[in-house]
Enzyme design. Sequence first.
Site, short mmCIF file in Angstrom:
data_model
loop_
_atom_site.label_atom_id
_atom_site.label_comp_id
_atom_site.label_asym_id
_atom_site.label_seq_id
_atom_site.Cartn_x
_atom_site.Cartn_y
_atom_site.Cartn_z
N ASP A 1 74.18 37.63 38.49
CA ASP A 1 75.57 38.27 38.41
C ASP A 1 75.64 37.94 39.88
O ASP A 1 75.43 38.70 40.99
CB ASP A 1 75.63 39.62 38.23
CG ASP A 1 76.91 40.00 38.64
OD1 ASP A 1 77.66 39.59 39.16
OD2 ASP A 1 76.84 41.55 38.48
N ARG B 1 66.23 34.46 36.71
CA ARG B 1 66.64 33.78 35.26
C ARG B 1 68.06 33.94 34.94
O ARG B 1 68.80 33.08 34.39
CB ARG B 1 65.84 34.30 34.22
CG ARG B 1 66.02 35.88 33.99
CD ARG B 1 65.59 36.46 32.55
NE ARG B 1 65.77 38.10 32.57
CZ ARG B 1 66.93 38.48 32.04
NH1 ARG B 1 67.84 37.50 31.45
NH2 ARG B 1 67.25 39.62 32.18
N CYS C 1 65.46 40.22 36.01
CA CYS C 1 66.32 39.09 36.72
C CYS C 1 65.63 38.05 37.53
O CYS C 1 65.52 36.96 37.28
CB CYS C 1 67.79 39.67 36.78
SG CYS C 1 68.72 40.40 35.59
N GLU D 1 65.59 50.29 47.05
CA GLU D 1 64.93 49.85 45.69
C GLU D 1 63.72 49.12 45.82
O GLU D 1 62.79 49.14 45.11
CB GLU D 1 66.03 49.05 45.07
CG GLU D 1 65.76 48.56 43.70
CD GLU D 1 66.88 47.52 43.38
OE1 GLU D 1 66.97 47.37 42.32
OE2 GLU D 1 67.18 46.73 44.10
N TRP E 1 70.75 51.90 39.52
CA TRP E 1 70.15 51.85 38.20
C TRP E 1 70.43 52.92 37.07
O TRP E 1 70.00 53.13 36.06
CB TRP E 1 68.64 52.08 38.11
CG TRP E 1 67.81 50.69 38.88
CD1 TRP E 1 67.53 50.45 39.94
CD2 TRP E 1 67.47 49.61 37.82
NE1 TRP E 1 66.79 49.13 39.82
CE2 TRP E 1 67.06 48.69 38.56
CE3 TRP E 1 67.59 49.59 36.65
CZ2 TRP E 1 66.36 47.44 38.02
CZ3 TRP E 1 67.12 48.39 35.89
CH2 TRP E 1 66.43 47.38 36.73
N TYR F 1 60.05 45.67 36.68
CA TYR F 1 59.70 45.30 38.05
C TYR F 1 58.75 45.75 38.75
O TYR F 1 57.50 45.27 38.45
CB TYR F 1 60.77 45.28 39.18
CG TYR F 1 62.31 44.66 38.72
CD1 TYR F 1 62.12 43.35 38.93
CD2 TYR F 1 63.12 45.23 38.21
CE1 TYR F 1 63.16 42.43 38.54
CE2 TYR F 1 64.26 44.35 37.75
CZ TYR F 1 64.56 43.02 38.02
OH TYR F 1 65.39 42.17 37.77
#
Length: 330
Positions: A235, A232, A208, A83, A105, A147
Amino acid sequence: MATLHTPETIPSELHGSDNPGAHPEWQYLDLMRRIWEEGDERVDRTGVGTRSVCGAQLRFDLADGAMPLLTTKRVYWKTATREMLWFLTGDTNIRPLVLQGVKIWNEWPHARYVKETGEDISLDDFVARIADDETFAKRWGDLGPVYGKQWVDWPTYRYRKDGLYERGEGINQVAEVVESLKSNPGSRRHIIEGWNVAELDRMALPPCHKTYQFHVSGSGEDARLNCVLYQRSCDVALGLPFNLWSAALLTRMMADQTGMKPGELVWTGGDVHLYLNHAHLIEEQLTRQPQGNPTLAITRKPETIFDYQIEDFEVNDYAPLPPIKAPVAV
């Protein structure tokens, strides 16, 4: 039922924030326990519900190849590495990941496809179509400017004489930070930012892990590269193990490219949460103790940070406890 470990039931030589010899993974387990026991229960965007705390910090020393790779459950570090390498290409379509067997994803474009077309197609069948049909993938596999797009091609615009704007040359933040680390290591502007406010509504998921700031301590042969990641939304059960590995990996790659030694990864979270439907994972993982100290070797230094391949990374001494599966909240 297995008993959850608490600081009182763990031998002092193995645990304790004031014990410099404690395994660094206890930080993660302590955070998980605190959220589960003390977190504020909230209704979230996904509708699943979370327990959440505001603000948390973890610190990991990356010296001598050390990596924050969890051992209390298996973390698929090759998936996280693929990734990261995908991010660095600037691609935003899941097809390259799908063709490598990376599934992390897939749920977002599948959910969009079902919503927009009304077709009742399973996730597995959707992913198979992404792999087999390049035209279908181009239409339905794109995640928007997430991203990597922001990292290596942040959009700029030029004002034209006719009063209109046109797209200018994109900014490669990653390349610029590599160069600034080499030319001006004392700068306080070594930042890679993913939170492009103007494009958030076009992203399948706003970033995130949004802000990476690099810091150089020492000088010359003793220069060490540190990284602060601000996340921010986190999980903790499913996302954070990947996020820690990926941020440490990016730091190691940056250090490799700039001729520095790896320093410290400082992870900071904003909304730090556990999903209510992850109870079985959380309660099982909190019965386990960290074991071993995995390390990462980078076996080749390519010409640029964009030229690494999965074969360039070798993890040693990783013998984790079994994985614990749980659903992803979309």
